[in-house]
Design an enzyme around this catalytic site. Sequence first.
Site, PDB file in Angstrom:
ATOM      1  N   ARG A  37       0.878  -1.177   0.000  1.00 21.80           N
ATOM      2  CA  ARG A  37       0.000   0.000   0.000  1.00 21.80           C
ATOM      3  C   ARG A  37       0.910   1.219   0.000  1.00 21.80           C
ATOM      4  NH1 ARG A  37      -5.347   1.462   3.498  1.00 21.80           N
ATOM      5  NH2 ARG A  37      -6.144  -0.010   1.953  1.00 21.80           N
ATOM      6  N   HIS A  91      -7.465   0.808  -6.382  1.00 20.78           N
ATOM      7  CA  HIS A  91      -7.664  -0.042  -5.201  1.00 20.78           C
ATOM      8  C   HIS A  91      -8.333  -1.337  -5.682  1.00 20.78           C
ATOM      9  CE1 HIS A  91      -7.841  -1.298  -1.180  1.00 20.78           C
ATOM     10  NE2 HIS A  91      -8.743  -0.474  -0.673  1.00 20.78           N
ATOM     11  N   GLN A 137     -10.176  -3.965  -3.338  1.00 21.94           N
ATOM     12  CA  GLN A 137     -11.483  -3.528  -2.849  1.00 21.94           C
ATOM     13  C   GLN A 137     -12.579  -3.929  -3.821  1.00 21.94           C
ATOM     14  OE1 GLN A 137     -12.237  -1.778   0.129  1.00 21.94           O
ATOM     15  NE2 GLN A 137     -14.262  -2.448  -0.496  1.00 21.94           N
ATOM     16  N   ASP A 193     -17.516   6.893  -1.583  1.00 22.02           N
ATOM     17  CA  ASP A 193     -16.271   6.830  -0.809  1.00 22.02           C
ATOM     18  C   ASP A 193     -16.023   8.246  -0.294  1.00 22.02           C
ATOM     19  OD1 ASP A 193     -13.833   6.041   0.283  1.00 22.02           O
ATOM     20  OD2 ASP A 193     -12.769   5.987  -1.631  1.00 22.02           O
ATOM     21  N   CYS A 196     -16.454   1.404   0.773  1.00 22.60           N
ATOM     22  CA  CYS A 196     -15.277   0.576   1.090  1.00 22.60           C
ATOM     23  C   CYS A 196     -14.868   0.706   2.549  1.00 22.60           C
ATOM     24  CB  CYS A 196     -14.121   0.951   0.173  1.00 22.60           C
ATOM     25  SG  CYS A 196     -13.567   2.667   0.362  1.00 22.60           S
ATOM     26  N   ARG A 209     -13.453  -8.813   1.744  1.00 22.73           N
ATOM     27  CA  ARG A 209     -12.037  -8.539   1.463  1.00 22.73           C
ATOM     28  C   ARG A 209     -11.203  -9.781   1.782  1.00 22.73           C
ATOM     29  NH1 ARG A 209     -10.207  -3.327   1.507  1.00 22.73           N
ATOM     30  NH2 ARG A 209      -8.372  -4.335   0.631  1.00 22.73           N
TER      31      ARG A 209
END
Length: 300
Positions: free
Chosen positions: A107, A134, A137, A219, A259, A287
């Site tokens: 990340r 991402h 996700q 988001d 998310c 996830r």
Amino acid sequence: MNPKLKRDFLRVADLTTEELSHLLAHAGAMKNERHHGAVRRPLEGRSVALIFEKPSTRTRVSFEVGAFELGAHPVVLSSRDMQLGRGESIADTARTLSRYVHAIVLRTAGHDRIEALAAAASVPVINALTDDHHPCQILADLMTVRERKGTLESLRYAWIGDANNVARSWVEAAERFGLALTVASPEGYGFHANELPPNVRQVVDPREAARGADVVITDVWASMGQEGDAVARRAAFAGYQVNRDLLVEANPDPLVLHCLPAHRGEEIDAALIDGSDTAVWDEAENRLHAQKALLEFLML
Ligand code: CP
Ligand code: NVA
């Protein structure tokens, strides 16, 4: 590992539609197995490095637990504690870690950074979020849509808010599966037209995007690294909250995805997250299953 056979997952578009479908099906089967207490350890004896240059709760814990459950040893690293944090190059870090572990999860901020890691690594590299993408996700999100709605393809999707990393990965998923996605962002916060496939529409009015939608996704308005811009963003995104008033436009029983982490009362009304029919906790759980399927797919 033969470097010629190495596959990375830096963005959704790195996998074909067939591969993505296979992953989603496998993730669903693994979820079922886990709920029945079955144990399968296909990655016994392998190790995976998880490097975090930004904070994380879901991604970090789901990868660590997922690797453990598959029999692999997760090595969780903060770049602050690594020579990487003192200026060792990402390429030298990649070459070194490739001698120890069988996959690297990163990340970080700049997408060029994970591309440099992948270019120098001889083991698979997985994007655990960059400023631009991402993809992990979106595996969980697609899995949640399929669980709740029984299909992906015959639905209408609305993204309400910032054209950020998660949104870009949704655009790539829409391209792969031919999904009817409409993105609503304020002027100046949308995608460049050349980033969008023909089946993704971009509008400014959130109500227009929500109209007839089966899945409504949002988001935060200020992502990690954009905190200094949060006040201006709050002003620009006023009117883009996903709430019951907006959902009046949607098809009956719309699926709302986020998310997480959420800023309740900004991009989403708390009532939608805290309601008994919310899907966001399934989305968070997924996830784990989706990433286990991904680790198995890339590491075996
Ligand atoms: N959704 C997500 O990636 O959460 P974390 O930042 O907690 O990993
Ligand atoms: N867009 C958010 C996602 C967090 C999981 C961010 O980058 O901060």
